[in-house]
Scaffold this active site. Sequence first.
Site, mmCIF file in Angstrom:
data_model
loop_
_atom_site.group_PDB
_atom_site.id
_atom_site.type_symbol
_atom_site.label_atom_id
_atom_site.label_comp_id
_atom_site.label_asym_id
_atom_site.label_seq_id
_atom_site.Cartn_x
_atom_site.Cartn_y
_atom_site.Cartn_z
ATOM 1 C CG HIS A 165 27.902 34.879 45.755
ATOM 2 N ND1 HIS A 165 26.938 35.338 46.793
ATOM 3 C CD2 HIS A 165 29.065 35.525 46.316
ATOM 4 C CE1 HIS A 165 27.333 36.091 47.590
ATOM 5 N NE2 HIS A 165 28.821 36.164 47.553
ATOM 6 C CD GLU A 202 32.462 34.233 46.827
ATOM 7 O OE1 GLU A 202 32.910 35.308 47.450
ATOM 8 O OE2 GLU A 202 31.491 33.481 46.884
ATOM 9 C CG ASP A 257 32.873 34.188 51.552
ATOM 10 O OD1 ASP A 257 33.171 35.526 51.199
ATOM 11 O OD2 ASP A 257 31.673 33.375 51.329
ATOM 12 C CG HIS A 308 29.778 35.842 53.990
ATOM 13 N ND1 HIS A 308 29.043 36.805 54.824
ATOM 14 C CD2 HIS A 308 30.161 36.366 52.841
ATOM 15 C CE1 HIS A 308 28.944 37.885 54.399
ATOM 16 N NE2 HIS A 308 29.837 37.811 53.016
ATOM 17 C CD GLU A 310 35.126 37.994 49.905
ATOM 18 O OE1 GLU A 310 35.105 38.854 50.933
ATOM 19 O OE2 GLU A 310 34.211 37.514 49.446
#
Length: 300
Positions: free
Chosen positions: A50, A77, A79, A92, A160
């Site tokens: 993450h 992962e 953002d 993020h 994301e």
Amino acid sequence: MHARAAAATTAALLGTGALVLPSTASAQAPADTAVASASAAHKNPTVVAHRGASAYVPENTLAAIDKAARMGFRWVENDVQRTKDGVLVIVHDDNLKRTTNVEEVFPHRAPWKVKDFTAAEIAKLDAGSWFGEKYKGARVPTLTQYMNRVSRNHQSLVLEIKKPELYPGIERDTLRVLRKTGWLDRDHVKNKLVVQSFSADSIKKVHAQRPDIKTGFLGTPATADLPAYAKFADQINSTHTSISAGYVSAIHRLKGAHGKRLEIFTWTVDEAAAARRVAGFGVNGIITNKPDVVRRAISD
């Protein structure tokens, strides 16, 4: 990713706005021994680092994905947001305060929103010192820099799209960068990429523009609403505290946008007991700040 609580309906899903999530109670389906046993048949969930290995290195930095690579983790992962001058960056929060020294460098620019700074201004910021002196000088990477590093590390990505309501057209911009960095060829699309968002509208845009890309909706829709999501998503990616064996089974009974079994990646799982619990439910992936902890737990 952050959990959100609100009522979601199929009618809202079919509208144009970003979709909010239902309450945990409405999302969970009852679980019995038979369901749990069936769900547990899905072995070896994918472990996703993450924001990189963010328990050990400043999140969403190149150092974070390098750390995940050194630890042996293929999947990471991130953002994605957009600067004032249209450059996609990896961060993020929708402001720069928590993970950079923006208050020091630009003291009169509160509330320090990403969208109010140019890429050149953001490139001046220290994105590592907040985590530890060892990481002083780390920078907020652009999406282009990030994709090139993921490629160099032979890693795969859950990308994301963050707060797309703040950045009209960010889906198109994201796909453009992915194409330029070589991530929209058959191999990457088939094996190495998932695009996810809390916004159903955003995911529908990605699916419409590139229907070959695997997509995930971040949330825990009510079981009755899952078929509507399965029309444009391949994954339902829920917070681990909101799911049950029955809910995972309900997801797996459906086919996603590409005609294959609908999947679930759950987040953010940092404790061994929680990792074993969701692995027992039969989830397809576990997103974690501590990938080594999760790997040990599910291996045991």
